[in-house]
Design a protein around this motif. Structure first.
Motif, PDB file in Angstrom:
ATOM      1  N   GLU A 115      41.258  31.946  12.869  1.00  0.00           N
ATOM      2  CA  GLU A 115      41.386  30.509  12.655  1.00  0.00           C
ATOM      3  C   GLU A 115      41.379  29.809  14.012  1.00  0.00           C
ATOM      4  OE1 GLU A 115      44.526  27.202  10.812  1.00  0.00           O
ATOM      5  OE2 GLU A 115      44.860  29.361  10.525  1.00  0.00           O
ATOM      6  N   GLU A 116      40.511  28.799  14.133  1.00  0.00           N
ATOM      7  CA  GLU A 116      40.390  28.073  15.394  1.00  0.00           C
ATOM      8  C   GLU A 116      40.791  26.612  15.200  1.00  0.00           C
ATOM      9  OE1 GLU A 116      36.853  28.523  17.663  1.00  0.00           O
ATOM     10  OE2 GLU A 116      36.480  30.586  16.989  1.00  0.00           O
ATOM     11  N   THR A 117      41.513  26.078  16.168  1.00  0.00           N
ATOM     12  CA  THR A 117      41.876  24.660  16.183  1.00  0.00           C
ATOM     13  C   THR A 117      41.486  24.083  17.530  1.00  0.00           C
ATOM     14  OG1 THR A 117      44.119  25.142  16.977  1.00  0.00           O
ATOM     15  CG2 THR A 117      43.801  25.010  14.583  1.00  0.00           C
ATOM     16  N   TYR A 118      41.251  22.776  17.550  1.00  0.00           N
ATOM     17  CA  TYR A 118      40.808  22.118  18.779  1.00  0.00           C
ATOM     18  C   TYR A 118      41.397  20.711  18.836  1.00  0.00           C
ATOM     19  CZ  TYR A 118      37.729  19.490  21.905  1.00  0.00           C
ATOM     20  OH  TYR A 118      37.242  18.657  22.889  1.00  0.00           O
ATOM     21  N   GLU A 119      41.800  20.325  20.022  1.00  0.00           N
ATOM     22  CA  GLU A 119      42.349  18.978  20.229  1.00  0.00           C
ATOM     23  C   GLU A 119      41.808  18.437  21.546  1.00  0.00           C
ATOM     24  OE1 GLU A 119      46.623  16.585  20.504  1.00  0.00           O
ATOM     25  OE2 GLU A 119      46.554  18.739  20.071  1.00  0.00           O
ATOM     26  N   ALA A 120      41.111  17.296  21.452  1.00  0.00           N
ATOM     27  CA  ALA A 120      40.522  16.683  22.637  1.00  0.00           C
ATOM     28  C   ALA A 120      41.575  15.896  23.408  1.00  0.00           C
ATOM     29  CB  ALA A 120      39.370  15.764  22.242  1.00  0.00           C
ATOM     30  N   ALA A 121      41.393  15.869  24.730  1.00  0.00           N
ATOM     31  CA  ALA A 121      42.305  15.089  25.581  1.00  0.00           C
ATOM     32  C   ALA A 121      42.009  13.599  25.407  1.00  0.00           C
ATOM     33  CB  ALA A 121      42.134  15.506  27.035  1.00  0.00           C
ATOM     34  N   ARG A 122      43.054  12.783  25.383  1.00  0.00           N
ATOM     35  CA  ARG A 122      42.896  11.359  25.145  1.00  0.00           C
ATOM     36  C   ARG A 122      43.707  10.580  26.176  1.00  0.00           C
ATOM     37  NH1 ARG A 122      44.775   9.160  19.390  1.00  0.00           N
ATOM     38  NH2 ARG A 122      46.741  10.015  20.201  1.00  0.00           N
ATOM     39  N   LEU A 123      43.071   9.549  26.754  1.00  0.00           N
ATOM     40  CA  LEU A 123      43.783   8.710  27.720  1.00  0.00           C
ATOM     41  C   LEU A 123      44.637   7.674  27.012  1.00  0.00           C
ATOM     42  CD1 LEU A 123      41.166   8.103  30.562  1.00  0.00           C
ATOM     43  CD2 LEU A 123      43.144   9.640  30.556  1.00  0.00           C
ATOM     44  N   TRP A 124      44.007   6.894  26.119  1.00  0.00           N
ATOM     45  CA  TRP A 124      44.736   5.909  25.333  1.00  0.00           C
ATOM     46  C   TRP A 124      43.900   5.545  24.097  1.00  0.00           C
ATOM     47  CZ3 TRP A 124      42.625   4.659  30.159  1.00  0.00           C
ATOM     48  CH2 TRP A 124      41.488   3.861  30.119  1.00  0.00           C
ATOM     49  N   TYR A 128      38.620   9.200  24.213  1.00  0.00           N
ATOM     50  CA  TYR A 128      38.776  10.640  24.402  1.00  0.00           C
ATOM     51  C   TYR A 128      37.948  11.117  25.590  1.00  0.00           C
ATOM     52  CZ  TYR A 128      40.948  10.854  19.792  1.00  0.00           C
ATOM     53  OH  TYR A 128      41.787  10.674  18.716  1.00  0.00           O
ATOM     54  N   LEU A 129      38.451  12.130  26.250  1.00  0.00           N
ATOM     55  CA  LEU A 129      37.758  12.753  27.365  1.00  0.00           C
ATOM     56  C   LEU A 129      36.931  13.938  26.862  1.00  0.00           C
ATOM     57  CD1 LEU A 129      40.634  12.766  30.034  1.00  0.00           C
ATOM     58  CD2 LEU A 129      38.729  11.153  29.849  1.00  0.00           C
ATOM     59  N   PRO A 130      35.858  14.292  27.596  1.00  0.00           N
ATOM     60  CA  PRO A 130      35.023  15.437  27.173  1.00  0.00           C
ATOM     61  C   PRO A 130      35.653  16.778  27.512  1.00  0.00           C
ATOM     62  CG  PRO A 130      34.163  14.521  29.189  1.00  0.00           C
ATOM     63  CD  PRO A 130      35.302  13.608  28.787  1.00  0.00           C
TER      64      PRO A 130
END
Length: 219
Positions: A115-124, A128-130
């Motif tokens: 099982e894979e999960t993913y969460e993108a980095a976010r400034l505000w 979202y950041l790449p």
């Protein structure tokens, strides 16, 4: 040279003709391959004399009550996953749509669920950041034989019959009645059923033209 013919047998319950000549009526029992709407249209005078026969592409909707026979079988002994309780979680880095990692040996377990999960980095807000962090969780399992009880087999058979009926609905059939019986026989669960449904049975088909084949002369 086109006709609208029946793709299966049934009893006509509704017919709408847009073009062509209808050859059946409500209540008629039709067989597969029978012409329902002919592409031949006769032009007649007031006395009923045929003046001309024209060809057109028949168009219409013919609904019929049909009987659909159902039969299914599956073995009572089935392979099942038996989880050992062993698992591991690894972290990965996502950068511009590419996964980096995870580090370490890949094949720890011979058989596993992943099982894979993913969460993108976010400034505000929604910015979202790449780049993002993901996790991979692997759970070890072994396969073993499991013999279904009669209750389990009945439940599985019911689900399979329901899925069959849903497929008919997706194809446009309106199910009026659905009956199914299940028996345990020779290590298998067997189901037999009948579905009564209202469905469109017309299909456009090129007419088979009759040709005369000259015979051979015998000396």
């Amino acid at each position: 040279g086109m006709d609208l013919t029946a793709v299966k047998s049934g009893t006509v319950i509704s017919i709408i003709t847009r073009s062509g000549t209808p050859l059946v009526h409500n209540g008629d029992v039709v067989e597969a391959g029978q012409v329902l709407i002919s592409g031949s249209v006769e032009l007649v005078d007031e006395g009923g004399t045929v003046l001309e026969t024209r060809q057109t592409i028949p168009d219409g909707e013919i609904l019929a009550e049909t009987q659909i026979h159902y039969e299914d079988s599956f073995p009572l002994t089935q392979e099942q996953k038996q989880y050992t309780g062993r698992s591991r979680t690894r972290h990965v880095l996502w950068l511009f749509g590419k996964r980096i990692g995870p580090l370490g040996h890949k094949d720890v377990y011979e058989t596993e669920d992943r099982e894979e999960t993913y969460e993108a980095a976010r400034l505000w807000g929604n910015f979202y950041l790449p780049v993002g962090i993901g996790t991979i969780t692997e759970r070890e399992y072994k396969t073993g034989a499991h013999v279904l009880t009669e209750a389990e087999a009945q439940r599985e058979a019911k689900l399979r019959f329901s899925a069959f009926c849903e497929t008919l609905k997706e194809r446009g059939a309106v199910i009026e009645q659905a009956d199914c019986q299940t028996v345990m026989e020779n290590g298998n669960c067997k189901s037999y059923g009948t579905v009564t449904a209202a469905e469109e049975i017309g299909t456009l088909q090129r007419r088979q033209e009759k040709t005369d084949t000259p015979g051979k002369s015998v000396p």
